[in-house]
Design an enzyme around this catalytic site. Structure first.
Site, PDB file in Angstrom:
ATOM      1  N   GLY A  12       0.734  -1.029  -0.198  1.00  0.00           N
ATOM      2  CA  GLY A  12       0.008  -0.045  -0.080  1.00  0.00           C
ATOM      3  C   GLY A  12       1.090   1.153   0.037  1.00  0.00           C
ATOM      4  O   GLY A  12       1.857   1.442   0.694  1.00  0.00           O
ATOM      5  N   ASP A 137       0.743   1.141   8.962  1.00  0.00           N
ATOM      6  CA  ASP A 137       0.389   0.391   9.886  1.00  0.00           C
ATOM      7  C   ASP A 137       1.374   0.342  11.122  1.00  0.00           C
ATOM      8  O   ASP A 137       1.101  -0.217  12.288  1.00  0.00           O
ATOM      9  CB  ASP A 137       0.137  -1.057   9.437  1.00  0.00           C
ATOM     10  CG  ASP A 137      -1.205  -1.162   8.680  1.00  0.00           C
ATOM     11  OD1 ASP A 137      -2.102  -0.453   8.942  1.00  0.00           O
ATOM     12  OD2 ASP A 137      -1.130  -1.852   7.765  1.00  0.00           O
ATOM     13  N   MET A 182      -7.483   1.943   9.453  1.00  0.00           N
ATOM     14  CA  MET A 182      -6.800   0.982   8.870  1.00  0.00           C
ATOM     15  C   MET A 182      -6.302   0.308   9.904  1.00  0.00           C
ATOM     16  O   MET A 182      -5.931   0.764  11.255  1.00  0.00           O
ATOM     17  CB  MET A 182      -5.832   1.366   7.804  1.00  0.00           C
ATOM     18  CG  MET A 182      -6.597   1.594   6.480  1.00  0.00           C
ATOM     19  SD  MET A 182      -5.387   1.909   5.082  1.00  0.00           S
ATOM     20  CE  MET A 182      -6.317   2.240   3.767  1.00  0.00           C
ATOM     21  N   GLY A 183      -5.745  -0.973   9.822  1.00  0.00           N
ATOM     22  CA  GLY A 183      -5.104  -1.798  10.961  1.00  0.00           C
ATOM     23  C   GLY A 183      -5.828  -3.117  11.026  1.00  0.00           C
ATOM     24  O   GLY A 183      -6.480  -3.489  11.782  1.00  0.00           O
ATOM     25  N   ARG A 184      -5.029  -4.049  10.093  1.00  0.00           N
ATOM     26  CA  ARG A 184      -5.791  -5.473  10.032  1.00  0.00           C
ATOM     27  C   ARG A 184      -5.228  -6.350  11.447  1.00  0.00           C
ATOM     28  O   ARG A 184      -6.140  -6.913  11.997  1.00  0.00           O
ATOM     29  CB  ARG A 184      -4.666  -5.995   9.003  1.00  0.00           C
ATOM     30  CG  ARG A 184      -5.114  -7.565   8.697  1.00  0.00           C
ATOM     31  CD  ARG A 184      -4.454  -8.022   7.510  1.00  0.00           C
ATOM     32  NE  ARG A 184      -5.206  -7.470   6.148  1.00  0.00           N
ATOM     33  CZ  ARG A 184      -6.229  -7.956   5.587  1.00  0.00           C
ATOM     34  NH1 ARG A 184      -6.679  -9.000   6.055  1.00  0.00           N
ATOM     35  NH2 ARG A 184      -6.287  -7.164   4.403  1.00  0.00           N
ATOM     36  N   GLU A 239     -10.174  -1.434  11.812  1.00  0.00           N
ATOM     37  CA  GLU A 239     -10.670  -2.373  10.886  1.00  0.00           C
ATOM     38  C   GLU A 239     -10.529  -3.908  11.269  1.00  0.00           C
ATOM     39  O   GLU A 239     -11.435  -4.820  11.063  1.00  0.00           O
ATOM     40  CB  GLU A 239     -10.198  -2.231   9.619  1.00  0.00           C
ATOM     41  CG  GLU A 239      -8.641  -2.620   9.343  1.00  0.00           C
ATOM     42  CD  GLU A 239      -8.342  -2.300   7.846  1.00  0.00           C
ATOM     43  OE1 GLU A 239      -8.792  -1.892   7.049  1.00  0.00           O
ATOM     44  OE2 GLU A 239      -6.907  -2.576   7.691  1.00  0.00           O
ATOM     45  N   GLN A 292      -6.131   8.306   4.885  1.00  0.00           N
ATOM     46  CA  GLN A 292      -5.054   8.486   5.874  1.00  0.00           C
ATOM     47  C   GLN A 292      -3.757   8.124   5.533  1.00  0.00           C
ATOM     48  O   GLN A 292      -2.908   8.469   6.249  1.00  0.00           O
ATOM     49  CB  GLN A 292      -5.496   7.465   7.034  1.00  0.00           C
ATOM     50  CG  GLN A 292      -5.899   5.890   6.500  1.00  0.00           C
ATOM     51  CD  GLN A 292      -6.628   5.107   7.375  1.00  0.00           C
ATOM     52  OE1 GLN A 292      -6.298   4.595   8.661  1.00  0.00           O
ATOM     53  NE2 GLN A 292      -7.588   4.627   7.011  1.00  0.00           N
TER      54      GLN A 292
END
Length: 400
Positions: A12, A137, A182-184, A239, A292
């Site tokens: 990304g 991240d 975001m933040g898997r 997320e 973001q």
């Protein structure tokens, strides 16, 4: 110095990823190196399909403009590499006499760089493989933080602060607003929103991160209590938040991507539905989505400068004969003044691994980040970008 160079951007994009590319190019052009500097157009796709851009001829002005241009200027591509792909890549690098290989990306990208370096070594092809970290991240192991995170953190904290100012416009308000980041698997981005907490406001902020199981009932009780007290609630949710069984809370509604991973996003809508069904309280959702990672006007100058310096350091480490390493930052704090030292870590130590928010940096009772977390993030969001404008809009630079 003989041979050519190859720069690849992967994963990304971030607001500052092009600074690392320019840092590599600038350092090379200031050295005795006389070969070609290739850029793979479209990331690993360009590498596999021999679609290259010659970067030696980028003017000083072009390189300067790229430093305030968000997104991956060379392009990027998500692709699960096979053993055959790695073999082909090394063959292509050999055919083009590439002796210096720079791979800009996250932990998955470091795994790719590691595989390429190991195969090249196995077939006796001498090449310096250097990983250049990049991740909003902030989940890369081996470095204090990742270029890209500081700017995303600054954007999110600023956005939350703006939203709270809007909410404060109404003297009597008890709205619930869910902001999805975001933040898997990690909560670094969601946690950064804690910098926008206002001690004397009429709002409560609740932060939920993937590292700590999400308790829906506790959340419902807290938002209901604030509603009755005529107080606003700001829910910050990563997320990838999970329940006590380790399952993404809206997993049944998700699909999978080309890498076999769940396509995350939409947890805020799921939570909104749960709150409204259980409490009857009207709830709104806001998703920061790719803003973001793509906002350069709210980028951290510290992040921009570090991304550039880490690119220059990548070339210096290659000059020193290092290979199979990732450039890393080590935080220094002398007399309270923040700075970083650049060093290297073996790709073996960081490839495919994830760095999580330390347990002691999160308060699971208050659903808040601790002072330790805030002290960690605050220095890397410092400084503002002055982006040149034309016609009232930013003037960006393209490569492809």
């Amino acid at each position: 110095m003989k041979g050519n160079c190859m720069i690849v951007q992967s994963g990304g994009p971030t607001a500052v990823i092009n600074n690392s590319m320019v840092g590599i190019i600038d350092a090379i052009l200031q050295s005795p190196f006389s070969g070609k500097i290739y850029g793979a157009a479209g990331g690993i796709h360009g590498l596999l399909n021999e679609s290259f851009i010659i970067l030696n001829h980028l003017s000083i002005q072009d390189r300067y403009r790229l430093r305030w241009t968000p997104g991956a200027a060379l392009g990027t591509w998500r692709h699960k590499l096979t053993a055959a792909d790695v073999e082909r890549i090394v063959a292509i690098l050999r055919e083009n006499d590439v002796r210096f290989f720079f791979y800009i990306g996250g932990n998955g990208s470091m795994n790719v760089a590691k595989a390429i370096g190991e195969y090249a070594d196995a077939v006796g092809y001498e090449i310096a493989v250097i990983g250049v970290p990049k991740s909003i991240d902030n989940d890369l192991v081996g470095t204090d933080h990742s270029p890209g995170y500081g700017s995303a953190a600054k954007f999110l904290a600023t956005s939350v602060l703006d939203i709270q100012m809007d909410m404060a416009s109404y003297p009597v308000s008890n709205r619930i607003t869910i902001i999805e980041t975001m933040g898997r698997h990690t909560g670094w981005l969601a946690g950064a929103c804690s910098l926008a907490e206002i001690a004397d406001s009429n709002s409560q902020m609740l932060i939920y991160i993937p590292e700590v199981p999400f308790q829906l009932q506790d959340c419902l009780e807290k938002v209901s209590r604030a509603y009755e007290e005529k107080r606003n609630t700001v829910l910050i949710v990563a997320e990838g938040i999970r329940n006590s069984q380790g399952k993404v809370i809206h997993e049944d509604h998700l699909e999978y991507d080309s890498l076999g991973r769940l396509k995350l996003g939409g947890v805020s809508s799921c939570l909104k539905e749960a709150i409204e069904e259980s409490t009857g309280i009207a709830t709104r959702t806001i998703s920061s989505s790719i803003w973001q990672r793509s906002s350069i006007t709210l980028a951290s100058k510290t992040d921009v400068d570090e991304a550039y310096s880490i690119g220059k350091e990548a070339w210096h480490q290659a000059e020193e004969g290092k290979t199979g390493v990732m450039v890393a930052m080590k935080r220094q704090s002398e007399e309270g003044k923040y700075s970083v030292l650049y060093q290297s870590v073996e790709l073996e130590e960081t490839a495919g691994k994830e760095r999580f928010v330390p347990a002691e940096w999160y308060d699971p009772i208050q659903n808040a980040m601790t002072k330790q977390f805030k002290d960690y993030v605050l220095p890397i969001i410092q400084g503002e970008m002055l982006v040149p404008m034309e016609g009232g809009l930013p003037r960006y630079q393209r490569v492809m």
